[in-house]
Design an enzyme around this catalytic site. Sequence first.
Site, PDB file in Angstrom:
ATOM      1  N   CYS A   1      21.073 -48.293  19.685  1.00 34.55           N
ATOM      2  CA  CYS A   1      22.005 -47.731  20.104  1.00 34.55           C
ATOM      3  C   CYS A   1      23.281 -48.163  19.746  1.00 34.55           C
ATOM      4  O   CYS A   1      24.481 -47.521  19.965  1.00 34.55           O
ATOM      5  CB  CYS A   1      22.021 -47.973  21.954  1.00 34.55           C
TER       6      CYS A   1
ATOM      7  N   HIS B   1      28.470 -47.772  25.111  1.00 35.86           N
ATOM      8  CA  HIS B   1      27.351 -46.933  25.055  1.00 35.86           C
ATOM      9  C   HIS B   1      26.879 -46.306  26.402  1.00 35.86           C
ATOM     10  O   HIS B   1      26.901 -47.064  27.134  1.00 35.86           O
ATOM     11  CB  HIS B   1      26.327 -47.874  24.246  1.00 35.86           C
TER      12      HIS B   1
ATOM     13  N   ASN C   1      21.149 -41.429  28.088  1.00 31.68           N
ATOM     14  CA  ASN C   1      21.245 -42.191  27.050  1.00 31.68           C
ATOM     15  C   ASN C   1      20.723 -41.496  25.628  1.00 31.68           C
ATOM     16  O   ASN C   1      19.647 -41.061  25.224  1.00 31.68           O
ATOM     17  CB  ASN C   1      20.443 -43.359  27.230  1.00 31.68           C
TER      18      ASN C   1
HETATM   19  N1  ACO Z   1      11.847 -43.937  39.124  1.00 26.64           N
HETATM   20  C1  ACO Z   1      11.514 -44.509  40.392  1.00 26.64           C
HETATM   21  N2  ACO Z   1      11.386 -45.749  40.496  1.00 26.64           N
HETATM   22  C2  ACO Z   1      11.669 -46.692  39.286  1.00 26.64           C
HETATM   23  C3  ACO Z   1      11.740 -45.802  38.076  1.00 26.64           C
HETATM   24  C4  ACO Z   1      11.911 -44.620  38.302  1.00 26.64           C
HETATM   25  N3  ACO Z   1      12.360 -43.712  36.917  1.00 26.64           N
HETATM   26  N4  ACO Z   1      11.881 -46.694  37.054  1.00 26.64           N
HETATM   27  C5  ACO Z   1      11.680 -48.101  37.602  1.00 26.64           C
HETATM   28  N5  ACO Z   1      11.563 -47.872  39.131  1.00 26.64           N
HETATM   29  C6  ACO Z   1      11.129 -48.805  40.082  1.00 26.64           C
HETATM   30  C7  ACO Z   1      10.392 -50.064  39.253  1.00 26.64           C
HETATM   31  O1  ACO Z   1       9.095 -49.838  39.204  1.00 26.64           O
HETATM   32  C8  ACO Z   1      10.915 -51.042  40.294  1.00 26.64           C
HETATM   33  O2  ACO Z   1       9.857 -51.046  41.563  1.00 26.64           O
HETATM   34  P1  ACO Z   1       9.340 -52.538  42.216  1.00 26.64           P
HETATM   35  O3  ACO Z   1      10.794 -52.923  42.617  1.00 26.64           O
HETATM   36  O4  ACO Z   1       8.648 -51.709  43.334  1.00 26.64           O
HETATM   37  O5  ACO Z   1       8.546 -53.142  41.272  1.00 26.64           O
HETATM   38  C9  ACO Z   1      11.739 -50.721  40.869  1.00 26.64           C
HETATM   39  O6  ACO Z   1      12.341 -49.293  40.543  1.00 26.64           O
HETATM   40  C10 ACO Z   1      13.294 -51.503  39.995  1.00 26.64           C
HETATM   41  O7  ACO Z   1      13.084 -51.404  38.570  1.00 26.64           O
HETATM   42  P2  ACO Z   1      13.934 -52.147  37.755  1.00 26.64           P
HETATM   43  O8  ACO Z   1      13.204 -52.154  36.353  1.00 26.64           O
HETATM   44  O9  ACO Z   1      14.335 -53.652  38.225  1.00 26.64           O
HETATM   45  O10 ACO Z   1      15.143 -51.113  37.865  1.00 26.64           O
HETATM   46  P3  ACO Z   1      16.505 -51.242  37.431  1.00 26.64           P
HETATM   47  O11 ACO Z   1      17.619 -51.092  38.388  1.00 26.64           O
HETATM   48  O12 ACO Z   1      16.854 -52.540  36.188  1.00 26.64           O
HETATM   49  O13 ACO Z   1      16.787 -49.913  36.504  1.00 26.64           O
HETATM   50  C11 ACO Z   1      16.539 -48.961  34.274  1.00 26.64           C
HETATM   51  C12 ACO Z   1      16.013 -49.613  35.310  1.00 26.64           C
HETATM   52  C13 ACO Z   1      17.374 -47.781  34.475  1.00 26.64           C
HETATM   53  C14 ACO Z   1      15.735 -49.171  32.836  1.00 26.64           C
HETATM   54  C15 ACO Z   1      17.931 -50.223  33.730  1.00 26.64           C
HETATM   55  O14 ACO Z   1      17.240 -51.464  33.728  1.00 26.64           O
HETATM   56  C16 ACO Z   1      18.525 -49.965  32.463  1.00 26.64           C
HETATM   57  O15 ACO Z   1      19.410 -49.270  32.362  1.00 26.64           O
HETATM   58  N6  ACO Z   1      18.346 -50.739  31.554  1.00 26.64           N
HETATM   59  C17 ACO Z   1      19.128 -50.854  30.252  1.00 26.64           C
HETATM   60  C18 ACO Z   1      18.506 -49.802  29.361  1.00 26.64           C
HETATM   61  C19 ACO Z   1      19.286 -49.911  27.928  1.00 26.64           C
HETATM   62  O16 ACO Z   1      20.421 -50.071  27.969  1.00 26.64           O
HETATM   63  N7  ACO Z   1      18.645 -49.488  26.818  1.00 26.64           N
HETATM   64  C20 ACO Z   1      19.354 -49.037  25.670  1.00 26.64           C
HETATM   65  C21 ACO Z   1      18.751 -50.039  24.618  1.00 26.64           C
HETATM   66  S1  ACO Z   1      17.242 -49.295  24.017  1.00 26.64           S
HETATM   67  C22 ACO Z   1      17.717 -48.773  22.175  1.00 26.64           C
HETATM   68  O17 ACO Z   1      18.590 -49.291  21.649  1.00 26.64           O
HETATM   69  C23 ACO Z   1      16.764 -47.795  21.812  1.00 26.64           C
END
Ligand code: ACO
Length: 341
Positions: A116, A258, A288
Amino acid sequence: MAARAAVLTGLGGYLPPRTVTNDELPRQLDTSDEWIRRRTGIRQRHWAGPGVSTGDLAVEAGHRALRSAALGTGDTVGMVIVATTTPDHPCPATAPDVAARLGLGQAAAFDLAAGCSGFVYALATAAAALTAGHAEHALVIGAETFSTVLDPADRTTAVIFGDGAGAVVLRAGTRDEPGAVLAVDLGADGTGKDFASIPGGGARERSLRPEPNPDDRYLRMRGKEIFTHAVHRMEHSSAAALATVGWHVDEVDHLVGHQANLRILHALARQLGMDRQRVVSHIQQAGNTSAASIPLALADAAARHRFQAHDRLLLTAFGAGLTWGSAALTWPAPTPGRAHP
Ligand code: ACO
């Protein structure tokens, strides 16, 4: 006379026509519009669909950027960089084909893979080449079709990523011109390579087994860890770029980070001591789009006349690798006959 620098002179974005709203995501993902909006800010993304590749999107965005640069007949684009993690083929690179399809003759053309952060890396590379006198114009494209590497059963990635392409044209100019790229900061930490990866499709897998594991072609991501690292690295990289250019954070008019997660952008702004009004966001519409996200956010904001000539922009990105990078630039003055670059 002011020192030589790369100056922004053209900009274009392209999203494939098919939108997928949160409610239209496959039911098997067991997610909801409410969760996705609250946790990421995303309302919809664009998916390219069968037969459409990263190169196709790159050509569309590149064409728009070249048109907006309004190059004269004597102007030659000497370098084309396609920043992507989803190239059309393992070999050859996507950029030479894109350059040929855009009619750019025999310009140097290559892909740049930095996840990214790819667009900021490519911008820095092209700016260095222009400043050194290796070319007079460069086309920098960020283009992705992440829909081709999403596991349809993985809700942690399938709801986030979208397809698209954004491009800028840079020309050799001087540091005192509006539109000049004034500072960059780049970094990487390969010890975090497993935080976001596509395990299969490369030499590592082929050296181990003749038959690829079908699931290894999908992106795997440790979202929570990436979130924390992203805020931390973009904050420090932004500070480094600002220190180089000599701007206080209060002097930055627009933070173009980003577009991975709206919460990441807001956390970054908070860490930097900036108010949210200065955060440019496009993630709501596009998700994204990895290396395409910053130029797409720029194109969207420019089309809405958000930027004025001489405004100070801070670009910052974080991605797989791990990689990060930032750039400080000013916004160019409009060229007669054009609303924005
Ligand atoms: N829908 C519903 N529930 C979900 C989903 C979904 N799509 N995804 C995860 N959950 C659940 C999980 O299972 C978890 O449940 P639990 O509490 O029962 O275990 C809960 O939601 C919380 O999960 P987290 O992983 O803690 O959620 P978070 O708030 O961190 O959001 C996300 C997840 C959106 C992926 C976030 O961590 C994020 O944006 N990370 C950064 C991603 C990024 O920057 N990527 C770029 C680099 S990749 C590249 O360069 C190719």
